[in-house]
Enzyme design. Structure first.
Site, PDB file in Angstrom:
ATOM      1  N   CYS A 149     -15.751 -17.143 -21.092  1.00  0.00           N
ATOM      2  CA  CYS A 149     -15.620 -16.070 -19.698  1.00  0.00           C
ATOM      3  C   CYS A 149     -16.906 -16.164 -19.177  1.00  0.00           C
ATOM      4  CB  CYS A 149     -16.405 -15.209 -21.122  1.00  0.00           C
ATOM      5  SG  CYS A 149     -15.708 -14.180 -21.840  1.00  0.00           S
TER       6      CYS A 149
ATOM      7  N   HIS B  10     -20.972 -12.712 -15.898  1.00  0.00           N
ATOM      8  CA  HIS B  10     -21.497 -12.829 -18.048  1.00  0.00           C
ATOM      9  C   HIS B  10     -22.784 -12.544 -17.843  1.00  0.00           C
ATOM     10  CE1 HIS B  10     -20.230 -13.862 -22.167  1.00  0.00           C
ATOM     11  NE2 HIS B  10     -21.639 -14.733 -21.960  1.00  0.00           N
TER      12      HIS B  10
ATOM     13  N   ASP C 295     -11.732  -8.406 -19.872  1.00  0.00           N
ATOM     14  CA  ASP C 295     -12.137  -8.976 -20.745  1.00  0.00           C
ATOM     15  C   ASP C 295     -11.679  -9.812 -21.475  1.00  0.00           C
ATOM     16  OD1 ASP C 295     -14.030 -10.975 -21.663  1.00  0.00           O
ATOM     17  OD2 ASP C 295     -15.293  -9.599 -22.306  1.00  0.00           O
ATOM     18  N   ASP C 296     -10.908 -10.725 -21.919  1.00  0.00           N
ATOM     19  CA  ASP C 296      -9.766 -11.917 -22.602  1.00  0.00           C
ATOM     20  C   ASP C 296      -8.266 -10.881 -22.174  1.00  0.00           C
ATOM     21  OD1 ASP C 296     -11.790 -12.712 -23.429  1.00  0.00           O
ATOM     22  OD2 ASP C 296     -11.465 -13.124 -25.172  1.00  0.00           O
TER      23      ASP C 296
ATOM     24  N   ASP D  63     -10.476 -12.131 -16.740  1.00  0.00           N
ATOM     25  CA  ASP D  63     -11.335 -13.973 -16.878  1.00  0.00           C
ATOM     26  C   ASP D  63     -10.307 -14.621 -17.329  1.00  0.00           C
ATOM     27  OD1 ASP D  63     -11.656 -12.539 -19.206  1.00  0.00           O
ATOM     28  OD2 ASP D  63     -13.575 -13.181 -19.192  1.00  0.00           O
ATOM     29  N   HIS D  64      -9.687 -15.011 -18.338  1.00  0.00           N
ATOM     30  CA  HIS D  64      -8.801 -15.413 -18.828  1.00  0.00           C
ATOM     31  C   HIS D  64      -7.939 -14.838 -19.766  1.00  0.00           C
ATOM     32  CE1 HIS D  64     -11.232 -14.873 -22.030  1.00  0.00           C
ATOM     33  NE2 HIS D  64     -12.532 -15.686 -21.179  1.00  0.00           N
TER      34      HIS D  64
END
Length: 551
Positions: free
Chosen positions: A59, A113, A20-21, A311-312
Site C-alpha cells: 500500500c 497511506h 485497496d487491494d 493501489d495493487h
C-alpha cells in the site's frame, strides 16, 4: 491526441476513487463470477486500461509512487516508515498540483497511506485544502470484532458481520461513502464555486474481510472454485515467494496450523477466503455506485472526470500465495479507468438524464459492459498523474531528468492522453511496466513480506510487456538505495502466450550472465522455449538501463 472536446471544454472537476487491494476481479475485466454492476457501468462510459500495473505491490510505496508519479527508487519508500519529502525530495503530488491550479482538493478515507509515510497528516496541508476525513469506525478494524462459533469475538480474517451490531451501527466504507456523498451534494449546491478535486479511498477489499454479511449470499460456496494454479511452481525461486504473514497472524488462520512458509491452506478454507474476497468486492461496488449516483444527483456528472483504480492487486491462492507482496500479475495488476465527459462519453445536454443510475447488486441487472474504449497495451500507475492533469486541461508535468531528487514537479510516467479518442492499432513492443519488491533474504522469512528498509538485502526488479514478465532479484544496499546488477540472486522469465498464469519459469542463470544480444533469433528462442518463435526477451542490460534511469 484525444478528442478536441477536452481542449475546448475540459472536465471541470475530478472525482478520484481508490480501492485497496483490488485486483482486476471485475465484470468489466472479464471475471464471469463477480457481481460489480456499478463499476461495470462506469467502465462502459470510460476508457479502460486492461493491463495497468503498480510499481510495488504494497500500500504505502504504491500510493506514494502513484500520487507523486515517481518510482519507489525515487521516493525511497519500500516500507511504511519514511516520508518522501524528508527521505527523498520535496515532490509535488497530484492533488497538490491541482490545488496550486486553483482547485479545492479534498480527501476522504484511505488515499495516501496513513502514518509516517504521509507525515501523519495524509500530506496536509500540502496536498489538501481542508483536513482529510477518516471514518471513525476504522479504529475497530484491527480489534476483535468477528463472532466465533461460541459467540466470542476474534481478530479473524473472515469477518462477515451484522452491521447493526457493529459500534455505531456502521463500517468504515459506509462512513466514507456517506461523507463523500455529503461533499458532492454540497459541491453541486455551491454552483460556480470553483473546480474541485475529490479523492475517495475505500478500505475494501483489504483484510480483514469485515463486511456486511449479506454480501456472502451472492457467492454460495458451492459456486466457488480454487485458483487455477494453487500449487507453488517448481521453478519459482525461493526469494520470490511471499509467505503471506498478515494472513497467518489472524486467529482463524492460526487455528489451521499451516506450516511455514509453503504449507497450503486447507482447500475448504481457501474457498471461503475467495468467497469473502468476492463479497468484499461487491460491497465496494455498492459504495462506488452511491458516489456515482450522488455525482449524477448533484448535476456534476457532465463536467467531472472520474478516475477509478487500486493501489495493487491481491493473490487468491495462485502460486500457493495469498495477499500482495510479490511481482506476479495477480499482485501488481490493477483496474484503471477514466470517465471523461465529451471524450469517453457524450452526455445529452439537450435532454439531460441519469448517467449513473444506482444498480442494486442484489437485484437482477440487465447491464452489461460493452468493450468500447479499451487499451490493451501495458501502462503504469505512475502514468496517472500526467494523464489526469492533461485531461483536466492543465499542463502535464514534464518528464523527470535522469536524477530528479531536487525536481519538485516532474513525472517518471507517461501522459496517456494520446490513447483517448482513437482505436488501438495493436501491441506496442516498447510499452513496459516496471515493478519491484524487496526481500530480506534469499529464503522466506517472517519479515519477507514487509522488510524494514534496513533489512532489505535483495530487490526484485520486474519488467512486464505484452509478451513476457521478466524479473531479476539483485543484491541491494539499503544505505545507498542501490542495486548491484552484477549480484544476481535469482531470475524469472514467463512467456505469456503459452503461460498466462506465470507458472513455468524459463529463466536460466548462465544465459543471462552471458553477453547475449538484446533480441534473440529463432534459434536462441528455441533453446529456451523448445519451440520456434521470434520474441523480444529483455536481458540484464535492460535492467542496467532502467536502474540508471535511461529507460
Amino acid at each position: 491526441r484525444p478528442s478536441m472536446y477536452c481542449f475546448l471544454f475540459p472536465a471541470k472537476n475530478v472525482l478520484f476513487i481508490m480501492a485497496d487491494d483490488l485486483r482486476t476481479t471485475l465484470g468489466c475485466y472479464g471475471d464471469p463470477l463477480v457481481k460489480t454492476p456499478n463499476i461495470d457501468q462506469l467502465a462502459s462510459k470510460s476508457q479502460v486500461f486492461l493491463n495497468a500495473f503498480a510499481q510495488q505491490a504494497v500500500c504505502g510505496p504504491s500510493r506514494t509512487s502513484m500520487l507523486t508519479s515517481r518510482r519507489p527508487d525515487t521516493t525511497r519508500l519500500y516500507d511504511f516508515y519514511s516520508y518522501w519529502r524528508v527521505a527523498a525530495g520535496n515532490y509535488t503530488t497530484l492533488p497538490q498540483y491541482f490545488k496550486s491550479q486553483g482547485y479545492t482538493t479534498m480527501s476522504v478515507g484511505k488515499v495516501f497511506h496513513p502514518g509516517i509515510a504521509s507525515n501523519y497528516t495524509d500530506d496536509y496541508p500540502y496536498s489538501w485544502s481542508v483536513p482529510p476525513y477518516h471514518p471513525p469506525s476504522f479504529r475497530y478494524e484491527k480489534e476483535k470484532m468477528c463472532k466465533g462459533a461460541g459467540g466470542g469475538l476474534h481478530a479473524n480474517l473472515l469477518c462477515a458481520v451484522d452491521v447493526a451490531e457493529q459500534p455505531g451501527g456502521t463500517l468504515p466504507d459506509l462512513e466514507s461513502a456517506a461523507e463523500a456523498v455529503r461533499l458532492l451534494r454540497g459541491l453541486g449546491d455551491d454552483g460556480d464555486d470553483g473546480p474541485f478535486f475529490l479523492a475517495v479511498g475505500f478500505h475494501k477489499p483489504h483484510i480483514p474481510f469485515r463486511i456486511p454479511q449479506e454480501y456472502l449470499s451472492l457467492y454460495p460456496l458451492d459456486q466457488m472454485s480454487l485458483a487455477p494454479d494453487p500449487e507453488v511452481p517448481e521453478g519459482l525461486p525461493s526469494v520470490a515467494y511471499n509467505p503471506w504473514m498478515d494472513l497467518r497472524l489472524r486467529e482463524d488462520v492460526m487455528a489451521l496450523n499451516t506450516s511455514f512458509p509453503y504449507g497450503p491452506i486447507p482447500k475448504d478454507f481457501q474457498l471461503r477466503i475467495r468467497q469473502h474476497y468476492y463479497a468484499a468486492v461487491s460491497y465496494l461496488d455498492a459504495q462506488v455506485g452511491r458516489l456515482l449516483t450522488a455525482l449524477d444527483d448533484s448535476r456534476l456528472a457532465d463536467d467531472t472526470m472520474v478516475v477509478f483504480s487500486s493501489d495493487h492487486g491481491w493473490s487468491l491462492g495462485e502460486h500457493g500465495e495469498w495477499a500482495k507482496y510479490s511481482n506476479f500479475d495477480v499482485a501488481t495488476q490493477v483496474p484503471l479507468m477514466f470517465y471523461v465527459p465529451g471524450v469517453t462519453f457524450f452526455p445529452d445536454w439537450l435532454q439531460p438524464g441519469t448517467i449513473f443510475p444506482f444498480v442494486d447488486v442484489f437485484g437482477r441487472s440487465e447491464h452489461r459492459f460493452k468493450a468500447g474504449h479499451v487499451v490493451r497495451n501495458v501502462v503504469e500507475l505512475v502514468d496517472v498523474f500526467p494523464t489526469v492533469s492533461y485531461m483536466a486541461g492543465l499542463d502535464a508535468p514534464e518528464p523527470c531528468p535522469l536524477v530528479s531528487f531536487k525536481e519538485e514537479l516532474c513525472t517518471e510516467g507517461d501522459n496517456l492522453a494520446y490513447t483517448f479518442g482513437r482505436l488501438e492499432r495493436g501491441k506496442d513492443d516498447e510499452d513496459i511496466a516496471f515493478s519491484q519488491y524487496p526481500r530480506p533474504a534469499d529464503v522466506p522469512q517472517v519479515n519477507s513480506d514487509l522488510p524494514l528498509l534496513a533489512n532489505i538485502k535483495v530487490m526484485g526488479y520486474s519488467l512486464r510487456s505484452w509478451d513476457y514478465r521478466y524479473t531479476l532479484w539483485l543484491g541491494f544496499d539499503p544505505n545507498t538505495f542501490k542495486a548491484n546488477v552484477t549480484d544476481v540472486h535469482a531470475g524469472e522469465l514467463y512467456m505469456l502466450a503459452d503461460d498466462p498464469l506465470q507458472d513455468h519459469n524459463l529463466y536460466r542463470q548462465d544465459e543471462v550472465a552471458a553477453p547475449l544480444p538484446h533480441s534473440w533469433d529463432e534459434e536462441s528462442s528455441e533453446a529456451v522455449t523448445g519451440r520456434k518463435r521470434r520474441m523480444r526477451v529483455p536481458l540484464l542490460e535492460d535492467l542496467r538501463l532502467y536502474l540508471s534511469g535511461t529507460i
